[in-house]
Design an enzyme around this catalytic site. Structure first.
Site, PDB file in Angstrom:
ATOM      1  N   THR A 145     -17.590  50.272  39.878  1.00 16.10           N
ATOM      2  CA  THR A 145     -17.643  48.979  40.562  1.00 16.10           C
ATOM      3  C   THR A 145     -16.921  47.904  39.761  1.00 16.10           C
ATOM      4  OG1 THR A 145     -19.803  49.627  41.406  1.00 16.10           O
ATOM      5  CG2 THR A 145     -19.172  47.338  41.699  1.00 16.10           C
ATOM      6  N   THR A 146     -17.074  47.927  38.423  1.00 18.12           N
ATOM      7  CA  THR A 146     -16.407  46.948  37.578  1.00 18.12           C
ATOM      8  C   THR A 146     -14.896  47.126  37.626  1.00 18.12           C
ATOM      9  OG1 THR A 146     -18.357  46.941  36.160  1.00 18.12           O
ATOM     10  CG2 THR A 146     -16.362  45.964  35.249  1.00 18.12           C
ATOM     11  N   TYR A 175     -25.020  51.905  51.715  1.00 21.32           N
ATOM     12  CA  TYR A 175     -24.950  51.450  53.110  1.00 21.32           C
ATOM     13  C   TYR A 175     -25.599  52.408  54.111  1.00 21.32           C
ATOM     14  CZ  TYR A 175     -23.417  49.203  57.393  1.00 21.32           C
ATOM     15  OH  TYR A 175     -23.419  48.590  58.604  1.00 21.32           O
ATOM     16  N   TYR A 180     -25.211  57.656  39.047  1.00 23.61           N
ATOM     17  CA  TYR A 180     -25.273  56.199  38.897  1.00 23.61           C
ATOM     18  C   TYR A 180     -26.306  55.683  39.888  1.00 23.61           C
ATOM     19  CZ  TYR A 180     -23.480  51.342  38.720  1.00 23.61           C
ATOM     20  OH  TYR A 180     -23.347  49.982  38.583  1.00 23.61           O
ATOM     21  N   ARG A 183     -27.414  47.479  44.527  1.00 23.50           N
ATOM     22  CA  ARG A 183     -26.140  47.493  45.246  1.00 23.50           C
ATOM     23  C   ARG A 183     -26.120  48.531  46.363  1.00 23.50           C
ATOM     24  NH1 ARG A 183     -21.519  44.963  43.157  1.00 23.50           N
ATOM     25  NH2 ARG A 183     -21.765  44.066  41.092  1.00 23.50           N
ATOM     26  N   LYS A 229     -26.543  56.943  34.686  1.00 24.65           N
ATOM     27  CA  LYS A 229     -26.357  55.529  34.388  1.00 24.65           C
ATOM     28  C   LYS A 229     -27.412  54.802  35.189  1.00 24.65           C
ATOM     29  CE  LYS A 229     -23.273  51.570  35.055  1.00 24.65           C
ATOM     30  NZ  LYS A 229     -21.986  51.087  35.622  1.00 24.65           N
ATOM     31  N   ILE A 275     -23.188  52.118  29.732  1.00 20.52           N
ATOM     32  CA  ILE A 275     -21.934  51.908  30.450  1.00 20.52           C
ATOM     33  C   ILE A 275     -21.898  50.415  30.754  1.00 20.52           C
ATOM     34  CG2 ILE A 275     -20.594  52.446  32.506  1.00 20.52           C
ATOM     35  CD1 ILE A 275     -21.787  55.245  32.453  1.00 20.52           C
TER      36      ILE A 275
END
Length: 291
Positions: free
Chosen positions: A43-44, A106, A132, A137, A160, A202
């Site tokens: 995402t980053t 989603y 993750y 999110r 993560k 991370i």
């Protein structure tokens, strides 16, 4: 193999396009500053707004530039299992060391759906997989029990964890085993996460403060939590400032202040507001990174 400070690598842009020259300079800088590994196109790394071709280019260029010196954990997450499989196979083909797979967002799969998704990607290639888990999110939360079931697969090696719930580390030690790699996905609680049994982070902040982040993680791994806490105290205002608005926007602004890369991001993200810029500047000064 996967421990310490692992920057969730930003993707530099220039005039809307990938800035691969800057990306390569950042990689050399991170290695020199002591980062333990790199995690591109999470995402980053703005994976939601990269095209598939750009995503694959970034992974391939990072693997080439790193040249085996530190591990590369390639983002391959999607809410479409077929797409995750394609990204996983590409990462394996170009030489990544592992995959980071986010819980599908989603479409809100059940725990049974999560098991099916991660098992399908596990079975498509031979790379180790880091789960993750970021319910803030993705909306869906993988339970410790589900993670424990997945941990029985030979290449599901770690997590993560960005739940912000430090008790999860202990819960997951019970369900997944003590050797299961637990990496924090939240800079502000990384010190406490390690005290519970984590082995690294991370990190978003490590994009701009890799040496301090690496030193903090190394101190934790040595069991010197007093030293680690001093370093965390130096970093904490920067952690908070970076995440005042979306973290990747905050950290790209901080990097631009140190002339590491442009602060350019892609819509729907926008540049930081002036009050947040002031907070980031103050955080950089507190950490000793800027006068």
């Amino acid at each position: 193999m996967f421990k310490g400070s692992l920057p969730a690598l930003v993707t530099p842009f220039r005039n809307g396009a990938l800035d691969l020259d800057t990306l390569k300079k950042l990689i050399e800088w991170h290695i020199g500053e002591g980062s333990s590994g790199l995690v591109p196109v999470g995402t980053t790394g703005e994976s939601p707004t990269l095209s598939h071709a750009e995503h694959e280019t970034v992974v391939e260029e990072v693997v080439k530039a790193v040249a085996g010196r530190i591990p590369v954990i390639a983002g391959a997450g999607s809410n479409n299992t077929v797409e995750s499989i394609r990204l996983a196979r590409h990462a394996e083909k170009v030489g990544a060391d592992a995959l980071l797979l986010v819980t599908p967002y989603y479409n809100k799969p059940t725990q049974r759906g999560l098991i099916a998704h991660f098992t399908a990607v596990h079975d498509c290639c031979d790379l180790p997989i880091i789960i993750y888990n970021i319910p803030g999110r993705s909306v869906v939360d993988m339970t410790p029990e589900t993670m424990g079931e997945l941990a029985q697969l030979p290449r599901i090696v770690g997590v993560k964890d960005a739940t912000g719930d430090l008790a999860r580390v202990s819960d997951q030690r019970i369900t997944c085993g003590k050797d299961f790699i637990q990496l924090s996905g939240e800079d502000a609680t990384a010190h406490g996460f390690n005290a519970q049994g984590g082995v690294g982070c991370i990190s978003v902040t490590a994009n701009v403060a890799p040496r301090l982040s690496a030193q903090m993680q190394a101190a934790c791994l040595e069991g010197n939590y007093a030293k680690a806490l001093e370093l965390q105290d130096r970093l904490m205002p920067l952690h908070k400032a970076i995440f005042t608005e979306p973290g990747l926007v905050g950290v790209k602004y901080a990097m631009s202040r140190l002339e590491l890369c442009s602060d350019e991001v892609r819509l729907p993200l926008t540049e930081l507001t002036d009050p947040t810029k002031e907070l980031v500047d103050a955080g950089l000064r507190h950490a000793g990174l800027m006068n």
